[in-house]
Design an enzyme around this catalytic site. Sequence first.
Site, PDB file in Angstrom:
ATOM      1  CG  HIS A 173     -12.940  -1.648  -5.315  1.00 44.03           C
ATOM      2  ND1 HIS A 173     -11.711  -1.769  -4.382  1.00 44.03           N
ATOM      3  CD2 HIS A 173     -11.897  -1.778  -6.544  1.00 44.03           C
ATOM      4  CE1 HIS A 173     -10.924  -1.657  -4.971  1.00 44.03           C
ATOM      5  NE2 HIS A 173     -11.150  -2.051  -6.445  1.00 44.03           N
ATOM      6  CE  LYS A 204     -11.405   2.411   8.982  1.00 45.11           C
ATOM      7  NZ  LYS A 204     -11.093   2.060   8.496  1.00 45.11           N
ATOM      8  NE  ARG A 205     -15.354   6.254   0.946  1.00 41.06           N
ATOM      9  CZ  ARG A 205     -16.468   5.640   1.588  1.00 41.06           C
ATOM     10  NH1 ARG A 205     -17.568   5.632   0.962  1.00 41.06           N
ATOM     11  NH2 ARG A 205     -16.584   4.533   1.572  1.00 41.06           N
ATOM     12  CE  LYS A 241     -15.248   3.259   4.903  1.00 31.89           C
ATOM     13  NZ  LYS A 241     -14.304   2.013   5.155  1.00 31.89           N
ATOM     14  CB  THR A 245      -6.014  -0.402   1.858  1.00 29.45           C
ATOM     15  OG1 THR A 245      -6.052   1.045   1.532  1.00 29.45           O
ATOM     16  CG2 THR A 245      -6.586  -1.167   0.381  1.00 29.45           C
ATOM     17  CE  LYS A 263      -2.639   2.693   2.964  1.00 30.63           C
ATOM     18  NZ  LYS A 263      -3.906   3.547   2.750  1.00 30.63           N
TER      19      LYS A 263
END
Length: 818
Positions: free
Chosen positions: A365, A556-557, A562, A664, A668
């Site tokens: 991952h 998100k984290r 990111k 992910t 969504k």
Amino acid sequence: MKKVQALPPLGMDKAAIDQDFRRHLGHTLGSVEAEAESRELYEALALSVRDRLMERWKATRVAHETSGNKRAYYLSLEFLMGRALGNAMLNLDMEKSVKEALYEYGLALEDIENEEADAGLGNGGLGRLAACFLDSCATLNLPVVGYGIRYEYGMFRQEIQDGAQVEEPDHWLRNSYVWEVQRPQDTRHVKFGGRSEFYVDSNGASRVRWVDTEIVLAVPHDTAIPGYENETVNTLRLWKAAASDAFELGEFNAGRYPESVANKNEAEHISMVLYPNDSSENGKELRLRQQYFLASASLQDVLAQWVKNNGANFDSFAEKNCFQLNDTHPSVAVAELMRLLMDDYELSWDRAWEITSSTMAYTNHTLLPEALERWPVSLFRKLLPRVVDIIFEINARFLQQVAKKWPGDNERQRRMSIIEEGHEPQVRMAYLAIAGSFSINGVAALHTELLIDGLFRDFCELWPHKFNNKTNGVTPRRWIASCNPELRELLDSTIGDQWVTQLDQLDKLTDSVNDKKFRADWNQVKLNNKQRLAQLVKQDCGVEFDTNSMFDVQVKRIHEYKRQLLNLLHVVYLYNRIKKGQIDNWTPRSVLIGGKAAPGYVMAKQIIKLISNVAQMVNNDPDVGSKLKLAFFPNYRVTAMEVICAGTDLSEQVSTAGKEASGTGNMKFMMNGAVTIGTLDGANIEIREEVGDDNFFLFGLTAAEVEATRPHYDPQSIISSDEEFAEVMALLDSGHFNQFEPGIFDAVIATIRDPQDPWMTAADFRTYVDAQERAAQAYLDTERWTTMSILNSAKSGKFSSDRTIAEYNKEIWRLADN
């Protein structure tokens, strides 16, 4: 034993549910109906639903045990399940009856559901993906059991105090958990410490046993995982750690009470907290204990069930069982299965290896080398001496294969060795997983390509047949049907209800994209969802979002790759434009950023603080007003995302290309009609392929361009040559957003200018700003935006976890459905 006549199945109608609700309220909970508190009402309803799950759960278990079909086991240190009540009612088709029953009491289902705590046994996407996968396995009637750890405290509860993250315990089990069933009869013994002892067995064969060990009990707690309207209920088994000798009476009698319970406390620490901070030696040891505890208990469990049904004959074990390792965390399972087969069941090395390497499958991952877990050999030797002996033997035999393939290539042997040599030798857990697995998969097309060409290139050259891609997906049951009921009703009335299990049916929406009534209904659903999200933001952030503005969301984290920081730079850019009066043709925008930073991740926590400070300035500036709002959403969690994804207009997926494995959240948002702004990273690439270039806002360097730019990357030159970027940096440098906290953000600002910045934030600033302007102008064109929104949902069929799991099954597990 006398045969007992089976009870008739429980009714699913309003009257039957009402009867059971009253029974549990009065008899199980001993509550007076007129005085029942919200928590009691929730438990009575949950128990009534659970009763119906139980019937199907028992039948499924019997069917799986008697079928003789192959079974799979999903080993994961994270399962981010969220709330169970709504999901169970949806999958059992009970919502309507439950609402009718509660109406008689003047109760709203939504209020009762809010009494349930999120089962937050995961840090983010990895754990939520595991939960989606279990839902799809049950919906596809596949015999798959999930194995994890029953953490007493889940992912910490995040509070924001003076703009900074503060971690509070998430004691999600405080009020008990009605959805689990403890199975003490299946308790397993997990060993730590001690030493390896060589001996000769009764047949004259040389063998090894692990002696003088500390024993920790693994007590299973099972949770039902219902499939969608198909009578299948699979199992998630979570292990709780307990001491084998909970109380040392001798120590107690000697007046040493702390010592008398020391073993109990040390054992229970294993399942106390989700993923301890491993920045300390104690943290590293506890995390390795957790990983081995999960692997050993789960494998023992599967082997015990096999022996119960087949005796100690393992000839067909590999044909009937498959273990899926969710990332490197459970990869010690490779060595542990070898140990169990050799030491406990007396198989030879070759036979044990044949079984192990035919049953283990590994999902990677991450593309970040630092995220591939490595453990000091010394720590392994201390905690798991027998297991590390086996790892060394696996490595020796593996390197023989490497040498045979590439004679004399010592450098390649060094690169590929499971044991990394150095001042402190390390066990490379990903390499152990690869060596012991028959399948290694990435989770998006680009991710798998980069694994094959980069991170695992040597291994792919040795075993090209092992590597494959399985692009992630999310369950449409929770991420549309449950979280967006108004959209579900619109979809049902427009294309029928088959999309819930066949998400590619959403493609039929393209036939209605120009239908005026459908478009009006679509926009009304979105507006209602934005109102719901605005209420949540007001409640949790104290910031008012105008529902006419573009809802621009990144949740998100919190991690540098990111690039929440890039998003924030754009907010400062917009703020600067407003202050300069450059507001012609302006698009009002409400920006929501949320996520948790790992407790030891200083830079991520500073980014949260900077977001909060900028928000404080922007939201209280009368010149800005409703043109721009910014809020940091605290304690981001599954239940919050269920509201957020339904109300979002613009989905921020802005990671540095080549760093995000899949994502992910992007799926969504897409399913619920949000439009993506993103780089060519992870599953963004496939999202863009599905929806088309015109319905995706692309920016930034590609993964190849990132690597080509890196050797001569000069962010200061980029900033200096871009007047607007320079103005943004000048605002940050001046301390405008930290006037009473001088220097607090110097480290964050310095990373933007650092030529060694691995995330290359400055490199993508200009193309990001330009893409944001295109998004802003598209949003002003209501007709165009509506078309983009509908098409994003219509083209999201590929990103159902049902499709992902069907591919896992067809190409890796090869299970027959039941």
